[in-house]
Design an enzyme around this catalytic site. Structure first.
Site, short mmCIF file in Angstrom:
data_model
loop_
_atom_site.label_atom_id
_atom_site.label_comp_id
_atom_site.label_asym_id
_atom_site.label_seq_id
_atom_site.Cartn_x
_atom_site.Cartn_y
_atom_site.Cartn_z
N HIS A 161 39.69 31.61 75.61
CA HIS A 161 40.24 32.74 74.56
C HIS A 161 40.06 34.04 75.08
O HIS A 161 40.16 35.25 74.36
CB HIS A 161 39.60 32.50 73.45
N SER A 186 56.03 47.58 96.17
CA SER A 186 56.87 48.50 95.22
C SER A 186 57.70 49.39 96.00
O SER A 186 57.15 50.04 96.94
CB SER A 186 55.63 49.27 94.48
#
Length: 470
Positions: free
Chosen positions: A178, A302
């Site tokens: 979770h 990038s």
């Protein structure tokens, strides 16, 4: 403004035939329109040879070995000029399978050393409906694509992942359930789980039964019996289908029911979904610093940030797996339905098989490349473990429960006591050891728990990886 198609015909509308052509090129020989026509020609040729070789039609001579070789050479030599010629015939017939029939009859009139006479040539497409040819052609195409291209690539990926799992079997990892810190495991065990799941789907795909039918316009052998009523047409149909390496389907409408296609596409889609989960998990591990992208990274990460090495292989894989899975799902759900004895929805739908396979193959290629560029960073994994000593609340309360069950005093409410210590706040090694020391545990249990660390609390995780070896 000129049309791009007119100016530069090589520019593709779709990414698979453009940007990613190299990665999926092996599929073209199996799942392209040209491959479909080649396999149609193969089925027609083999049916013609089967009819004449087995004296199915009384009074018809057998083909000579030279003629059989020449006919099969038509299939094996099917190339660009033949593709163009067949397309020209289809422009007249406006029917793809009829064009194949005319194309072959034209070839029979010119094969060496002597042309096949026109009467014998009428056994091309004898007693066939188009779907007799198409269903076998597609079965051969899909079988070839799966067994010769997709499965080897997918298996190589599973093998690569399995090797990583074995290498990292002992590297402790803070689990996250979770999205929250949870019982530690090892990186190898987590990769082994994914490997095991992928391998199960590959086993299912490997066991695919590729079915085919050859029984006429509505599956009744009506034309066959009208032409040669005394012949055992079911036996001939079965023998012919099996001679192509396929499994005979005895009960069909005009079409082979395509259930086998739905089955294999469902297994491939499940493989895709598991691989998608792998791509997401590895992407997340990279973002946490558990893996470094250091090998084979000569690319620009990038356009503006020089330090970045983006996990583009896994992101690309996610997108392509989503496209492939959506197509495989719609193929499986659509192909199993046909109105009464026949409709043409399957004809249009099956032309997307290559695209579904192509996006899956591209994703597999990207994941393989992505995994090849990773190095594990055990120091980063260890740092996360060392920041989460509260995960040891589980073994402490479990030991207390076992002692309470044996009647040891002072072991009451173990879960609640650990919850009060750990929930909603971070604790360190000293906090936990002070807590353990004040529990009144038997000396041996206290010593064992005091010695435990988040890095050592991995249970059987390292040895569980051995299950990959059977």
């Amino acid at each position: 403004m000129p049309s791009l198609g007119d100016v530069e015909p090589q520019i593709a509308l779709g990414a698979l035939d453009g940007r990613y052509r190299t990665a999926i090129a092996p599929l073209v020989d199996h799942l392209s329109e040209a491959a479909l026509n080649r396999e149609r020609i193969r089925v027609e040729v083999e049916w013609f040879i089967h009819l004449t070789s087995h004296a199915v039609v009384p009074g018809v001579r057998s083909l000579t070995e030279t003629e059989r070789v020449a006919l099969r050479r038509v299939v094996d030599g099917f190339g660009p000029a033949d593709i163009a010629e067949l397309a020209e015939i289809e422009r007249v017939t406006v029917h793809d399978v009829k064009a194949v029939e005319y194309y072959l009859k034209k070839r029979l009139a010119t094969i060496a050393p002597e042309p096949v006479d026109a009467g014998l040539a009428e056994l091309i497409h004898f007693a066939c409906t188009s779907e007799d040819i198409n269903n076998l052609a597609y079965a051969l195409m899909v079988k070839g694509a799966v067994e010769q291209v997709w499965l080897p690539r997918a298996q190589a990926l599973a093998d690569q992942l399995g090797a990583m799992a074995r290498d990292l079997a002992d590297v402790p990892l803070l689990a996250h359930t979770h999205g929250q810190p949870a019982t530690p495991t090892t990186m190898g065990k987590e990769l082994a789980v994914l490997t095991f799941r992928l391998q199960r789907q590959l086993t299912r795909v490997r066991g695919t039964a590729y079915l085919g039918k050859f029984n006429g316009a509505t599956g009744t052998y009506g034309a066959h019996l009208a032409a040669v009523p005394e012949h055992d047409w079911e036996a001939t149909s079965r023998a012919f289908v099996e001679s192509l390496g396929l499994q005979w389907n005895p009960l069909t409408t005009q079409i082979e029911s395509h259930d086998w296609q739905a089955e294999v596409y469902a297994d491939m889609a499940r493989f895709n979904r598991i691989l998608h989960g792998l791509a997401v998990d590895v992407w997340t591990y990279i973002s946490k610093g558990y893996f470094a992208q250091v090998r084979g990274q000569g690319t620009v990460g990038s356009s503006t940030m020089p330090h970045k090495v983006n996990p583009i292989r896994f992101e690309n894989a996610e997108a392509n797996l989503e496209v492939s899975t959506a197509l495989l799902d719609v193929l499986g759900s659509t192909l199993v339905e046909s109105r009464m004895q026949r409709d043409l929805t399957d004809s249009s739908m099956q032309r997307n098989i290559g695209t579904a396979f192509g996006h899956s193959l591209l994703a597999i290629d990207n994941v393989c490349r992505g995994l090849s560029g990773l190095d594990a960073v055990p120091v980063a994994m260890a740092a996360d473990l060392d920041s989460n000593w509260e995960v040891l609340a589980e073994p402490i309360q479990s030991a207390m429960r076992a002692l309470a069950a044996r009647g040891v005093e002072g072991m009451d409410s173990p879960y609640e006591r650990l919850k009060e210590l750990t929930r909603g706040r971070r604790i360190g090694a000293d906090d936990l050891r002070d807590f353990i020391g004040g529990l009144g545990l038997p000396e041996d249990v206290s010593a064992r728990l005091q010695a435990m660390t988040p890095q050592s609390y991995v249970g059987l995780a390292p040895s569980l990886v051995r299950h990959l070896d059977g």
